[in-house]
Design an enzyme around this catalytic site. Structure first.
Site, mmCIF file in Angstrom:
data_model
loop_
_atom_site.group_PDB
_atom_site.id
_atom_site.type_symbol
_atom_site.label_atom_id
_atom_site.label_comp_id
_atom_site.label_asym_id
_atom_site.label_seq_id
_atom_site.Cartn_x
_atom_site.Cartn_y
_atom_site.Cartn_z
ATOM 1 N N HIS A 120 -5.080 -5.873 0.575
ATOM 2 C CA HIS A 120 -4.431 -7.093 1.041
ATOM 3 C C HIS A 120 -3.999 -7.920 -0.164
ATOM 4 C CE1 HIS A 120 -5.195 -6.468 5.278
ATOM 5 N NE2 HIS A 120 -6.312 -5.898 4.888
ATOM 6 N N GLY A 121 -2.958 -8.695 0.004
ATOM 7 C CA GLY A 121 -2.424 -9.483 -1.101
ATOM 8 C C GLY A 121 -1.129 -8.888 -1.620
ATOM 9 N N CYS A 122 -0.786 -7.720 -1.126
ATOM 10 C CA CYS A 122 0.458 -7.068 -1.506
ATOM 11 C C CYS A 122 1.494 -7.353 -0.423
ATOM 12 C CB CYS A 122 0.261 -5.558 -1.611
ATOM 13 S SG CYS A 122 -0.980 -5.059 -2.812
ATOM 14 N N GLN A 123 2.725 -7.599 -0.836
ATOM 15 C CA GLN A 123 3.801 -7.804 0.131
ATOM 16 C C GLN A 123 4.103 -6.476 0.828
ATOM 17 O OE1 GLN A 123 7.475 -9.137 -1.599
ATOM 18 N NE2 GLN A 123 8.313 -9.768 0.362
ATOM 19 N N SER A 124 4.118 -5.399 0.044
ATOM 20 C CA SER A 124 4.321 -4.079 0.640
ATOM 21 C C SER A 124 2.962 -3.521 1.066
ATOM 22 C CB SER A 124 4.994 -3.144 -0.365
ATOM 23 O OG SER A 124 4.258 -3.104 -1.563
#
Length: 144
Positions: free
Chosen positions: A55-59
């Site tokens: 989590h924390g990734c746009q993709s």
């Protein structure tokens, strides 16, 4: 490109810096990142679940640890071509190493190759989240 893991994470980071020094501009470097991402080993569909999602990734990014404290291996993938390339770099530095080395290694290559200046804030956050997750897996096994 050398497919054998370098002797140390520090050597892997130096190899990455040397490779990126060959490219004159960031258009070429992004293309190289995309090419590296295409060389990631196949990623099993059953690993694409919430347990392994970063989590924390746009993709979408998934990171799967295996091994033990003496030799940790990571498999990872993303639905983004550039992020897959970032994963390839991260795995070269951190995968197939002892947990203690993983925990102790700072990702100096990100600054060295100028990546920090050329990533969008969301990609930078995602890269930081992936590194934090990887180091947390290693720290859980590193019982120094």
């Amino acid at each position: 490109m050398n497919t054998l893991a370098p002797a140390s994470a520090a050597q892997a980071q130096q190899d990455i810096a040397d490779e990126f020094a060959f490219f004159g501009d960031w258009t070429e470097r992004y293309q190289y990142l995309i090419d590296l991402g295409k060389q990631l080993p196949p990623f099993r569909d059953e690993w694409k679940n919430e347990e392994y999602r970063v989590h924390g990734c746009q993709s979408m990014v998934w990171l799967v640890p295996s091994g033990d404290a003496s030799n940790m291996h990571f498999d990872a993938t993303s639905d983004s071509a550039i992020v897959s390339g970032l994963i390839a770099l991260v795995l070269r530095v951190y995968s197939d190493r002892p947990a203690a080395e993983i925990v102790a290694t700072e990702p100096a290559f990100i600054q060295e190759i100028g990546l920090a200046k050329h990533l969008s804030p969301t990609r930078s956050n995602g890269l930081a989240a992936m590194l934090a997750r990887l180091k947390a897996y290693a720290a859980a096994l590193d019982k120094r």
